[in-house]
Design a protein around this motif. Structure first.
Motif, PDB file in Angstrom:
ATOM      1  N   PRO B 182      27.936 -63.335  62.698  1.00 26.70           N
ATOM      2  CA  PRO B 182      27.972 -62.138  63.182  1.00 26.70           C
ATOM      3  C   PRO B 182      28.679 -62.001  64.377  1.00 26.70           C
ATOM      4  O   PRO B 182      29.269 -60.875  65.032  1.00 26.70           O
ATOM      5  N   VAL B 183      28.282 -62.956  65.347  1.00 26.53           N
ATOM      6  CA  VAL B 183      28.931 -63.006  66.659  1.00 26.53           C
ATOM      7  C   VAL B 183      30.456 -63.249  66.733  1.00 26.53           C
ATOM      8  O   VAL B 183      31.111 -62.388  67.399  1.00 26.53           O
ATOM      9  N   SER B 184      30.958 -64.037  66.047  1.00 27.57           N
ATOM     10  CA  SER B 184      32.315 -63.789  65.862  1.00 27.57           C
ATOM     11  C   SER B 184      32.875 -63.004  65.283  1.00 27.57           C
ATOM     12  O   SER B 184      34.109 -62.484  65.801  1.00 27.57           O
ATOM     13  N   SER B 185      32.260 -62.197  64.381  1.00 25.87           N
ATOM     14  CA  SER B 185      32.706 -61.123  63.702  1.00 25.87           C
ATOM     15  C   SER B 185      33.152 -59.947  64.826  1.00 25.87           C
ATOM     16  O   SER B 185      33.804 -59.257  64.875  1.00 25.87           O
ATOM     17  N   ARG B 186      31.703 -59.488  65.631  1.00 27.90           N
ATOM     18  CA  ARG B 186      32.027 -58.751  66.671  1.00 27.90           C
ATOM     19  C   ARG B 186      33.038 -58.796  67.598  1.00 27.90           C
ATOM     20  O   ARG B 186      33.659 -57.840  68.038  1.00 27.90           O
ATOM     21  N   LYS B 187      33.134 -60.357  67.877  1.00 23.75           N
ATOM     22  CA  LYS B 187      34.354 -60.475  68.783  1.00 23.75           C
ATOM     23  C   LYS B 187      35.752 -60.069  68.380  1.00 23.75           C
ATOM     24  O   LYS B 187      36.542 -59.536  68.935  1.00 23.75           O
ATOM     25  N   ILE B 188      35.870 -60.297  67.063  1.00 26.71           N
ATOM     26  CA  ILE B 188      37.260 -59.890  66.229  1.00 26.71           C
ATOM     27  C   ILE B 188      37.323 -58.317  66.357  1.00 26.71           C
ATOM     28  O   ILE B 188      38.238 -57.689  66.771  1.00 26.71           O
ATOM     29  N   GLU B 189      36.013 -57.715  66.026  1.00 34.42           N
ATOM     30  CA  GLU B 189      36.118 -56.163  66.139  1.00 34.42           C
ATOM     31  C   GLU B 189      36.401 -55.614  67.526  1.00 34.42           C
ATOM     32  O   GLU B 189      37.160 -54.827  67.578  1.00 34.42           O
ATOM     33  N   GLN B 190      35.760 -56.417  68.502  1.00 32.05           N
ATOM     34  CA  GLN B 190      36.041 -55.740  69.914  1.00 32.05           C
ATOM     35  C   GLN B 190      37.620 -56.088  70.386  1.00 32.05           C
ATOM     36  O   GLN B 190      38.092 -55.088  70.828  1.00 32.05           O
ATOM     37  N   LYS B 191      38.244 -57.193  69.791  1.00 27.53           N
ATOM     38  CA  LYS B 191      39.622 -57.235  69.965  1.00 27.53           C
ATOM     39  C   LYS B 191      40.595 -56.266  69.472  1.00 27.53           C
ATOM     40  O   LYS B 191      41.295 -55.554  70.263  1.00 27.53           O
TER      41      LYS B 191
END
Lengths: 286, 252
Positions: B182-191
């Motif tokens: 989930p954390v990595s996913s959010r980072k990608i979405e944020q990018k």
């Protein structure tokens, strides 16, 4: 009646002991073989064994060494590996690049290679002998190289085949998506990803080639001299062991073990090189 | 749609032998927005995405008909210079596939195959894109370590940087977070939300919540057809078709 709990425990114990036993057997075999080779071979081992060819009366216990067989073996195995790569590499690249849509052909080739892998080496020896007489060659380095190459083509090909099968499609797609051309992908991505496996396959084949006896029995000939041309006969280590061990003279028999020590040493060296080189190359791949 | 769309697809059909994977696709994708292609697994989302950069060419059994205009050029008509077409787009796949080389060389790869020799320029570009995806601080001390040693979330951001280094206009992302935590996913979405200022982002997903978080424009697909497309408020608040209504209720 035993309850399930105890039954499971006993089952678990049985298998644990079975596994321990199997490990022990393997270890014992390796330790015993190495001990015999090192103890018996070490006694007859000397600097002159690996630096000189047989001198007069060598087979009766006289002076000399088995440099002829060491060099001969390296020539035969090295030549055979080169030839086998020349045959195997295009074949496997074809299976993975050109004929990918013809799955029947690819499956058939795989089956063929597996079958060839299973054929005993004496059959290759006999085939090589027939080939030799047909072309009217003498027993020679060339005849031995061709025969051994045929023996290891399946090993190299299937080894490489399995490696290429393991290259993930997504990696190729990623490279295509970056706009790389087919050649760039083949050399910079595909080959790099497959290199450690390829080296393993080649060294495995080299090990088989240097140790195989039956295929060179009728094709290599045997000589006390170093081979200087492809048409010269060549001695090999397995045959050096075979001939010396058949001698009734004890000191000659002992030298056979020195030859086994050298051959084993070479194989161990190859295994180590394989291990180290593929570990370093594997760093970069997924 | 306000500005001219960057991608316009008209009457696209994709066949695999007898099977129809995509049927009569007509759609437009707005420039510098995040377009989400939503739909259940196996509905042809990935095939649609791969048609855009002609990765479908790798599967000879796929037959494409119709027109795909990118910047006004029908890319299905391009015969020779596929490289140029593909470099307009960066691809993120379901799982990251770093190239078998170092972190630095992964990002530099696109420049290298484009013949960029200037070392300073390469270094500047690599640094800039690693910063852009928020990976710089995590890898700056081990740029020459194998990319395969990064965590999977870092690898995915590395793949994003690698794609950006080629200088694309469009980012294609095929369920880019499906293998991530989930954390990595959010980072990608944020990018993605940051990148849409300069790029057109197309995200394929079957996760409804992700679609709601990201989308400026939504395309809903079902069994190889586009069922509805439009702004997210319209599709999510007042769906017109029963298929979409049901999908929104079940949630995946």
């Amino acid at each position: 009646m035993m309850n399930r709990e105890t039954q499971k425990k006993i089952e678990e114990q049985c298998f644990r002991w079975l596994m321990r036993l199997a490990v022990l057997v393997i270890l014992a075999v390796i330790v015993l073989v190495l001990t015999v080779v090192v103890l018996k071979g070490g006694r007859a081992m000397s600097w002159q064994m690996i630096t000189r060819v047989p001198q007069g009366g060598f087979y009766l216990g006289g002076e000399g060494g088995i440099l002829n067989a060491i060099i001969g073996s390296l020539y035969v195995a090295g030549g055979a590996v080169l030839l086998a790569i020349l045959i195997g590499l295009p074949l496997v690249l074809g299976m993975h690049v050109s004929w990918t849509r013809n799955t029947r052909l690819v499956t058939f080739l795989r089956f063929l290679l597996d079958t060839l892998w299973g054929i005993p080496s004496i059959v290759y020896g006999a085939f090589g002998f027939a080939l030799m007489t047909f072309f009217q060659w003498r027993a020679s380095l060339l005849a031995a190289i061709v025969t051994v190459a045929l023996l290891i083509v399946p090993i190299i090909s299937r080894g490489l085949d399995e490696v290429l099968r393991g290259v993930p499609e997504g990696l190729l797609e990623a490279a295509h998506a970056l706009g790389a051309t087919k050649t760039e992908i083949a050399y910079r991505v595909f080959f790099r990803q497959a290199l450690p496996g390829f080296i393993t396959a080649v060294l495995l084949a080299f090990g088989r080639a240097i140790g195989d006896t039956a295929s060179v029995l009728f094709t290599a000939g045997y000589t006390d001299n170093l081979p200087h041309a492809l048409s010269d006969p060549a001695a090999t280590l397995p045959l050096a062991i075979f001939f010396q061990l058949s001698s009734p003279i004890a000191s000659v028999q002992e030298r056979a073990y020195a030859a086994t020590l050298i051959l084993t040493g070479l194989i161990v060296l190859i295994s180590l090189i394989t291990r180290i080189s593929s570990r370093r190359l594997k760093e970069n791949i997924l | 749609m306000s500005a001219t769309p960057i991608i316009k697809i008209s009457n696209l059909h994709v066949h695999h032998g007898e099977r129809t994977l995509l049927n009569r696709i007509n759609l437009e994708i707005p420039r510098n927005k995040i377009t989400v292609i939503l739909g259940p697994s196996g509905c042809g989302k990935t095939t649609l995405l791969k048609s855009l950069n002609r990765l479908t060419d790798l599967h000879k059994e796929l037959k494409l008909q119709g027109k795909i205009f990118i910047d006004g050029e029908d890319i299905l008509q391009v015969k020779e210079d596929l490289t140029r077409v593909r470099q307009k787009m960066g691809l993120l796949s379901q799982r990251p596939f770093p190239l078998p080389m170092s972190i630095y060389k992964n990002v530099a790869f696109g420049l290298k195959i484009n013949g960029v020799k200037d070392k300073a320029l390469v270094e500047e570009t690599v640094t800039r894109h690693l910063r852009e995806v928020g990976l710089w601080d995590e890898v700056k001390d081990r740029l020459h370590a194998p990319a395969a040693r990064l965590s999977i979330g870092q690898q995915q951001r590395l793949c994003l940087a690698r794609g950006l280094a080629v200088g694309p206009e469009i980012i294609l992302a095929d369920e880019p977070t499906s293998a991530l935590d989930p954390v990595s996913s959010r980072k990608i979405e944020q990018k993605f939300l940051e990148l849409k200022e300069h790029y057109t982002v197309i995200v394929v997903t079957h996760i409804l919540r992700q679609a709601k978080r990201l989308a400026d424009h939504v395309i809903f697909m079902y069994f190889g057809e586009v069922i509805e497309q439009g702004p997210p408020e319209q599709l999510f608040e007042s769906p017109r078709t029963d298929i979409l209504k049901e999908y929104l209720q079940v949630g995946h």
